[in-house]
Design a protein around this motif. Structure first.
Motif, PDB file in Angstrom:
ATOM      1  N   ALA A  75       2.055  13.948  -0.101  1.00  0.00           N
ATOM      2  CA  ALA A  75       2.914  13.193   0.822  1.00  0.00           C
ATOM      3  C   ALA A  75       2.008  12.270   1.621  1.00  0.00           C
ATOM      4  O   ALA A  75       2.068  12.220   2.841  1.00  0.00           O
ATOM      5  N   ALA A  76       1.168  11.556   0.910  1.00  0.00           N
ATOM      6  CA  ALA A  76       0.145  10.732   1.549  1.00  0.00           C
ATOM      7  C   ALA A  76       0.395   9.256   1.260  1.00  0.00           C
ATOM      8  O   ALA A  76       1.105   8.906   0.325  1.00  0.00           O
ATOM      9  N   GLU A  77      -0.232   8.408   2.071  1.00  0.00           N
ATOM     10  CA  GLU A  77      -0.153   6.952   1.855  1.00  0.00           C
ATOM     11  C   GLU A  77      -0.949   6.550   0.616  1.00  0.00           C
ATOM     12  O   GLU A  77      -0.654   5.567  -0.029  1.00  0.00           O
ATOM     13  N   GLU A  78      -2.016   7.330   0.344  1.00  0.00           N
ATOM     14  CA  GLU A  78      -2.817   7.029  -0.849  1.00  0.00           C
ATOM     15  C   GLU A  78      -3.549   8.295  -1.298  1.00  0.00           C
ATOM     16  O   GLU A  78      -3.690   9.256  -0.531  1.00  0.00           O
ATOM     17  N   TYR A  79      -3.972   8.279  -2.559  1.00  0.00           N
ATOM     18  CA  TYR A  79      -4.643   9.427  -3.165  1.00  0.00           C
ATOM     19  C   TYR A  79      -5.982   8.963  -3.707  1.00  0.00           C
ATOM     20  O   TYR A  79      -6.045   8.057  -4.530  1.00  0.00           O
ATOM     21  N   ARG A  80      -7.036   9.621  -3.216  1.00  0.00           N
ATOM     22  CA  ARG A  80      -8.389   9.210  -3.613  1.00  0.00           C
ATOM     23  C   ARG A  80      -8.891  10.063  -4.759  1.00  0.00           C
ATOM     24  O   ARG A  80      -8.593  11.252  -4.849  1.00  0.00           O
ATOM     25  N   PHE A  94      -5.022   5.479  -5.358  1.00  0.00           N
ATOM     26  CA  PHE A  94      -3.668   5.175  -5.852  1.00  0.00           C
ATOM     27  C   PHE A  94      -2.711   5.175  -4.662  1.00  0.00           C
ATOM     28  O   PHE A  94      -2.746   6.102  -3.846  1.00  0.00           O
ATOM     29  N   PRO A  95      -1.822   4.172  -4.590  1.00  0.00           N
ATOM     30  CA  PRO A  95      -0.871   4.149  -3.469  1.00  0.00           C
ATOM     31  C   PRO A  95       0.173   5.252  -3.598  1.00  0.00           C
ATOM     32  O   PRO A  95       0.614   5.570  -4.712  1.00  0.00           O
ATOM     33  N   GLY A  96       0.566   5.834  -2.462  1.00  0.00           N
ATOM     34  CA  GLY A  96       1.605   6.861  -2.440  1.00  0.00           C
ATOM     35  C   GLY A  96       2.951   6.295  -2.027  1.00  0.00           C
ATOM     36  O   GLY A  96       3.106   5.085  -1.827  1.00  0.00           O
ATOM     37  N   ASP A  97       3.926   7.181  -1.884  1.00  0.00           N
ATOM     38  CA  ASP A  97       5.247   6.814  -1.376  1.00  0.00           C
ATOM     39  C   ASP A  97       5.708   7.983  -0.513  1.00  0.00           C
ATOM     40  O   ASP A  97       6.522   8.806  -0.932  1.00  0.00           O
ATOM     41  N   PRO A  98       5.111   8.096   0.722  1.00  0.00           N
ATOM     42  CA  PRO A  98       5.373   9.297   1.531  1.00  0.00           C
ATOM     43  C   PRO A  98       6.853   9.503   1.835  1.00  0.00           C
ATOM     44  O   PRO A  98       7.299  10.649   1.923  1.00  0.00           O
ATOM     45  N   LYS A  99       7.617   8.414   1.934  1.00  0.00           N
ATOM     46  CA  LYS A  99       9.045   8.589   2.261  1.00  0.00           C
ATOM     47  C   LYS A  99       9.766   9.334   1.125  1.00  0.00           C
ATOM     48  O   LYS A  99      10.505  10.299   1.370  1.00  0.00           O
ATOM     49  N   LEU A 100       9.524   8.904  -0.099  1.00  0.00           N
ATOM     50  CA  LEU A 100      10.142   9.613  -1.229  1.00  0.00           C
ATOM     51  C   LEU A 100       9.552  11.026  -1.366  1.00  0.00           C
ATOM     52  O   LEU A 100      10.273  11.983  -1.663  1.00  0.00           O
ATOM     53  N   SER A 101       8.255  11.171  -1.119  1.00  0.00           N
ATOM     54  CA  SER A 101       7.645  12.512  -1.178  1.00  0.00           C
ATOM     55  C   SER A 101       8.377  13.473  -0.240  1.00  0.00           C
ATOM     56  O   SER A 101       8.738  14.591  -0.634  1.00  0.00           O
ATOM     57  N   TRP A 102       8.604  13.022   1.019  1.00  0.00           N
ATOM     58  CA  TRP A 102       9.239  13.933   1.986  1.00  0.00           C
ATOM     59  C   TRP A 102      10.690  14.208   1.617  1.00  0.00           C
ATOM     60  O   TRP A 102      11.194  15.324   1.825  1.00  0.00           O
ATOM     61  N   THR A 140      -4.250  -4.113  -9.559  1.00  0.00           N
ATOM     62  CA  THR A 140      -3.251  -4.740  -8.696  1.00  0.00           C
ATOM     63  C   THR A 140      -1.961  -3.950  -8.903  1.00  0.00           C
ATOM     64  O   THR A 140      -1.054  -4.407  -9.573  1.00  0.00           O
ATOM     65  N   PRO A 141      -1.885  -2.729  -8.370  1.00  0.00           N
ATOM     66  CA  PRO A 141      -0.815  -1.825  -8.783  1.00  0.00           C
ATOM     67  C   PRO A 141       0.546  -2.216  -8.231  1.00  0.00           C
ATOM     68  O   PRO A 141       0.666  -2.581  -7.072  1.00  0.00           O
ATOM     69  N   GLU A 142       1.532  -2.163  -9.099  1.00  0.00           N
ATOM     70  CA  GLU A 142       2.892  -2.332  -8.605  1.00  0.00           C
ATOM     71  C   GLU A 142       3.535  -0.956  -8.447  1.00  0.00           C
ATOM     72  O   GLU A 142       4.593  -0.830  -7.889  1.00  0.00           O
ATOM     73  N   VAL A 143       2.929   0.053  -9.009  1.00  0.00           N
ATOM     74  CA  VAL A 143       3.589   1.352  -9.043  1.00  0.00           C
ATOM     75  C   VAL A 143       3.015   2.279  -7.963  1.00  0.00           C
ATOM     76  O   VAL A 143       1.808   2.356  -7.772  1.00  0.00           O
ATOM     77  N   ARG A 144       3.927   2.916  -7.224  1.00  0.00           N
ATOM     78  CA  ARG A 144       3.506   3.919  -6.248  1.00  0.00           C
ATOM     79  C   ARG A 144       3.489   5.286  -6.960  1.00  0.00           C
ATOM     80  O   ARG A 144       4.121   5.440  -7.999  1.00  0.00           O
ATOM     81  N   THR A 145       2.779   6.238  -6.388  1.00  0.00           N
ATOM     82  CA  THR A 145       2.609   7.501  -7.107  1.00  0.00           C
ATOM     83  C   THR A 145       2.960   8.701  -6.214  1.00  0.00           C
ATOM     84  O   THR A 145       2.799   8.641  -4.984  1.00  0.00           O
ATOM     85  N   TYR A 177      18.125  10.402  -3.824  1.00  0.00           N
ATOM     86  CA  TYR A 177      17.378   9.527  -2.883  1.00  0.00           C
ATOM     87  C   TYR A 177      18.141   8.215  -2.741  1.00  0.00           C
ATOM     88  O   TYR A 177      18.409   7.536  -3.735  1.00  0.00           O
ATOM     89  N   ASP A 178      18.440   7.889  -1.496  1.00  0.00           N
ATOM     90  CA  ASP A 178      19.365   6.799  -1.222  1.00  0.00           C
ATOM     91  C   ASP A 178      18.664   5.433  -1.197  1.00  0.00           C
ATOM     92  O   ASP A 178      18.805   4.689  -0.236  1.00  0.00           O
ATOM     93  N   GLU A 179      17.871   5.139  -2.197  1.00  0.00           N
ATOM     94  CA  GLU A 179      17.258   3.805  -2.296  1.00  0.00           C
ATOM     95  C   GLU A 179      17.224   3.424  -3.763  1.00  0.00           C
ATOM     96  O   GLU A 179      17.124   4.295  -4.636  1.00  0.00           O
ATOM     97  N   ASP A 180      17.279   2.133  -4.029  1.00  0.00           N
ATOM     98  CA  ASP A 180      17.235   1.672  -5.423  1.00  0.00           C
ATOM     99  C   ASP A 180      15.803   1.716  -5.930  1.00  0.00           C
ATOM    100  O   ASP A 180      15.104   0.703  -5.931  1.00  0.00           O
ATOM    101  N   THR A 181      15.403   2.890  -6.336  1.00  0.00           N
ATOM    102  CA  THR A 181      14.015   3.098  -6.770  1.00  0.00           C
ATOM    103  C   THR A 181      14.034   3.615  -8.196  1.00  0.00           C
ATOM    104  O   THR A 181      14.732   4.589  -8.495  1.00  0.00           O
ATOM    105  N   LYS A 182      13.273   2.967  -9.076  1.00  0.00           N
ATOM    106  CA  LYS A 182      13.180   3.448 -10.461  1.00  0.00           C
ATOM    107  C   LYS A 182      11.963   4.361 -10.584  1.00  0.00           C
ATOM    108  O   LYS A 182      10.852   3.962 -10.200  1.00  0.00           O
ATOM    109  N   VAL A 183      12.200   5.533 -11.124  1.00  0.00           N
ATOM    110  CA  VAL A 183      11.139   6.551 -11.168  1.00  0.00           C
ATOM    111  C   VAL A 183      10.868   6.956 -12.612  1.00  0.00           C
ATOM    112  O   VAL A 183      11.796   7.207 -13.379  1.00  0.00           O
TER     113      VAL A 183
END
Ligand code: DHB
Ligand code: FE
Length: 280
Positions: A75-80, A94-102, A140-145, A177-183
């Motif tokens: 549930a982090a902003e990024e993963y080292r 790697f960029p995270g997605d803490p909102k979706l994680s939580w 140049t990542p477009e994908v969050r992890t 999850y109430d957002e238009d997010t493709k996973v």
């Protein structure tokens, strides 16, 4: 609402990370293996998932035998990443997605899956190698992890059924999850392999091929195996199959098999690749 677009299974062997670092894609040893990935990358380019949930096991980088969670989630902003001693250069975070994680954490807890929640988490080859295979240009990542980590190292290891059931709960969490997010869900590791002891080098092609078939159309047929069964049939690290089953649990009952490849051996391991389109 969020949508699960598909699932992928892939090997996570550190030797792949070393070959990527050395751009060793065309040698006799690696060509067939690397040539099996472009169809998956083409699909990812077309579908453009926003988030990759990566189901893997930590091999001693973030967790060690002194304190080993059965299930952990980032549930982090990024993963080292960090040097594990396999000769793979460290790669950028790697960029995270803490909102979706939580959101996933809340939903899984309500569904009676108790996770270790990690607001800092280092990711090892189990996570980084699959990500590099899927997005070689991800600098140049477009994908969050979102890393989902399952103990497959220190017994007792959670059973195939437990992991598949948690995959089902993970799927429910994402779909609510109430957002238009493709996973996209990535199940890493496997298939048969054993790295240590008298049976080091053990592989079981027949069992692997059966698992690759069943996981597509009849995953529940694999749920009656116990962990000792998997150790016997697929080797001590072959228990990583539970990571594939968690991925499969998150998908719809019926899926479209878009691509598959089985390469044996890669290092000490049978490498299985599946691309499954989700149908709900
Ligand atoms: C190998 C396989 C693994 O799953 C792993 O975590 C490390 C090494 C191998 O076959 O070399
Ligand atoms: Fe492994």
């Amino acid at each position: 609402m969020a949508k699960i677009v598909g699932g992928i299974t892939t090997s996570h062997i550190p030797a792949i990370g070393k070959a990527i670092a050395e751009k060793d894609f065309e040698s006799h040893y690696w060509k067939a293996f690397f040539d099996s990935y472009p169809p998956v990358r083409d699909w990812l380019d077309e579908v453009k998932p926003d988030v990759a949930v990566v189901i893997y096991n930590d091999h001693g980088l973030n967790f060690f035998l002194d304190a080993m969670p059965t299930f952990a989630i980032g549930a982090a902003e990024e993963y080292r990443n960090a040097d594990e001693g396999w000769g793979i250069p460290e790669i950028p975070p790697f960029p995270g997605d803490p909102k979706l994680s939580w959101h996933i954490i809340e939903s899984l807890m309500n569904d009676e899956f108790d996770l270790t929640t990690c607001q800092e988490m280092k990711v090892d080859h189990g996570f980084t190698v699959p990500m590099q295979l899927m997005w070689p240009e991800r600098w140049t990542p477009e994908v969050r992890t979102i890393p989902v980590c399952v103990n497959t190292v220190q017994h007792p290891v959670p059973s195939p059924k437990r992991c598949y059931d948690m995959g089902k709960a993970l799927g429910r969490a994402i779909r609510s999850y109430d957002e238009d997010t493709k996973v996209v869900i990535i199940g890493t590791g496997g298939l048969s392999h054993q790295l240590e002891g008298e049976r080091a080098g053990f592989l079981n092609q027949e069992f692997d091929e059966m698992c690759m078939k069943k996981i597509v159309d009849d995953p529940e047929a694999l749920l009656s195996y116990s962990i000792p069964d998997l150790v016997r049939l697929a080797g001590s690290q072959g228990v990583e199959l539970v990571l594939w089953l968690m991925m499969r649990g998150a998908l719809s009952d019926k899926v479209n098999l878009l691509h598959q490849k089985y390469t044996i051996p890669i290092s000490n391991t049978a490498a299985g690749l599946l691309l499954l389109e989700n149908l709900d």
